[in-house]
Design a protein around this motif. Structure first.
Motif, PDB file in Angstrom:
ATOM      1  N   ASP A  16       0.830  -1.203   0.000  1.00 56.84           N
ATOM      2  CA  ASP A  16       0.000   0.000   0.000  1.00 56.84           C
ATOM      3  C   ASP A  16       0.865   1.255   0.000  1.00 56.84           C
ATOM      4  O   ASP A  16       0.552   2.235  -0.671  1.00 56.84           O
ATOM      5  N   ARG A  17       1.942   1.229   0.751  1.00 59.39           N
ATOM      6  CA  ARG A  17       2.838   2.387   0.772  1.00 59.39           C
ATOM      7  C   ARG A  17       3.476   2.612  -0.586  1.00 59.39           C
ATOM      8  O   ARG A  17       3.607   3.751  -1.041  1.00 59.39           O
ATOM      9  N   ALA A  18       3.867   1.533  -1.237  1.00 60.16           N
ATOM     10  CA  ALA A  18       4.470   1.666  -2.566  1.00 60.16           C
ATOM     11  C   ALA A  18       3.458   2.223  -3.565  1.00 60.16           C
ATOM     12  O   ALA A  18       3.780   3.121  -4.353  1.00 60.16           O
ATOM     13  N   ALA A  19       2.221   1.719  -3.512  1.00 58.06           N
ATOM     14  CA  ALA A  19       1.184   2.222  -4.411  1.00 58.06           C
ATOM     15  C   ALA A  19       0.872   3.679  -4.115  1.00 58.06           C
ATOM     16  O   ALA A  19       0.719   4.494  -5.034  1.00 58.06           O
ATOM     17  N   GLY A  20       0.775   4.021  -2.822  1.00 55.74           N
ATOM     18  CA  GLY A  20       0.496   5.403  -2.453  1.00 55.74           C
ATOM     19  C   GLY A  20       1.591   6.343  -2.922  1.00 55.74           C
ATOM     20  O   GLY A  20       1.306   7.424  -3.447  1.00 55.74           O
TER      21      GLY A  20
END
Length: 237
Positions: A16-20
Motif C-alpha cells: 500500500d505504501r508503494a502504491a500510495g
C-alpha cells in the motif's frame, strides 16, 4: 517457551505504501509539469471568447448581470463566467489566471478521487489510482488547461464529478456534509452550461429519492429518541 509472533499484514502495508507513493508522485509530477508549461509557454494575450471579458474588465459593460446571462452558442454559463471574471480582476487582467484555476481545480479533483477511492476500498491505495491524475492532467488537455475561457468547460465537469464522488462516498447522502456539498454542486450545475443540463435532471431525481428515504426514517428516529428520553427520565425518577 515464549511463542514467537509473526506480523501478518506487513507485506500488504508495504504494498500500500508503494502504491500510495507512486500515485501521489504521479499527481505531483503532472501538476508540476502543467504549471511549468503555464509559466514558461502559456499565452499572455486574449484568444477568441477571451475578448468578451474585455468590456467588463474595462468598465464598458453597462450591466454585468445581463452579461453573465448572455448566451454563448447554445450555452448560458453565468457561474463559470462569474468565476472567470473574478479571477481576471484579481489577476489584473492576466489571462493566465483562468489557466491556473483550470490546472489547480483539476488537480484538486484528482486528489479527491484518490482519497475517495482509498476510503471506499477500506483505506487502501492501488497503483491503478494513478489513472485519476493521468486522465485529468495529461497534456492532451492542453486546450483546456492553457486557455482561460475553457474554465467554462472545466467547471461543469468538476461539479458533476463532485456530485458523483459524494454519491460514491455516501450513496444515500445521509450526512450533513454530503448533503451540503452535493446539493450545492447540484444547484450550480444548471448555471454552468447546456452540457451540464444533461446530468442535472437524473442527479436531481437521485437526491430527491435520498431525501424521501431520509424523511421516511425521521418519524421512526423521533419515536426512538423520545422512548430513550422517557427511559432516562423514568430512571432518574
Amino acid at each position: 517457551n515464549r511463542r514467537r509472533s509473526f506480523p501478518g499484514p506487513e507485506p500488504a502495508t508495504r504494498s500500500d505504501r508503494a502504491a500510495g507513493f507512486f500515485v501521489w508522485s504521479v499527481l505531483v509530477i503532472m501538476l508540476l509539469a502543467d504549471l511549468f508549461i503555464l509559466v514558461h509557454s502559456a499565452r499572455t494575450f486574449p484568444l477568441n471568447e477571451d475578448w468578451w471579458l474585455v468590456p467588463v474588465l474595462t468598465g464598458h459593460e453597462p450591466s454585468v448581470a445581463s452579461w453573465l446571462w448572455v448566451q454563448n452558442s447554445e450555452h448560458r454559463i453565468p457561474f463559470p463566467r462569474l468565476i472567470l471574471l473574478a479571477l481576471l480582476k484579481a489577476g489584473h487582467g492576466d489571462v493566465r489566471a483562468g489557466m491556473l484555476f483550470n490546472i489547480l481545480i483539476l488537480g484538486a479533483l484528482a486528489f479527491a478521487m484518490i482519497r475517495v477511492a482509498r476510503t471506499v476500498r477500506g483505506g487502501r491505495t492501488i497503483f491503478a489510482d494513478a489513472f485519476f491524475p493521468v486522465a485529468l492532467l495529461h497534456l492532451g488537455h492542453a486546450e483546456n488547461l492553457f486557455w482561460g475561457w475553457q474554465l467554462t468547460q472545466v467547471v461543469p465537469t468538476v461539479l458533476t464529478c463532485i456530485i458523483l464522488l459524494v454519491l460514491v462516498r455516501n450513496r444515500t447522502v445521509a450526512t450533513p456534509s454530503a448533503a451540503v456539498i452535493g446539493g450545492s454542486a447540484l444547484v450550480l450545475l444548471p448555471l454552468s452550461g447546456s452540457h451540464a443540463l444533461l446530468f442535472a435532471p437524473l442527479l436531481s431525481l437521485w437526491f430527491g429519492y435520498c431525501g424521501l428515504l431520509h424523511w421516511r426514517t425521521m418519524p421512526h428516529l423521533g419515536r426512538t429518541r423520545s422512548a430513550a428520553g422517557r427511559r432516562v427520565f423514568d430512571g432518574r425518577l
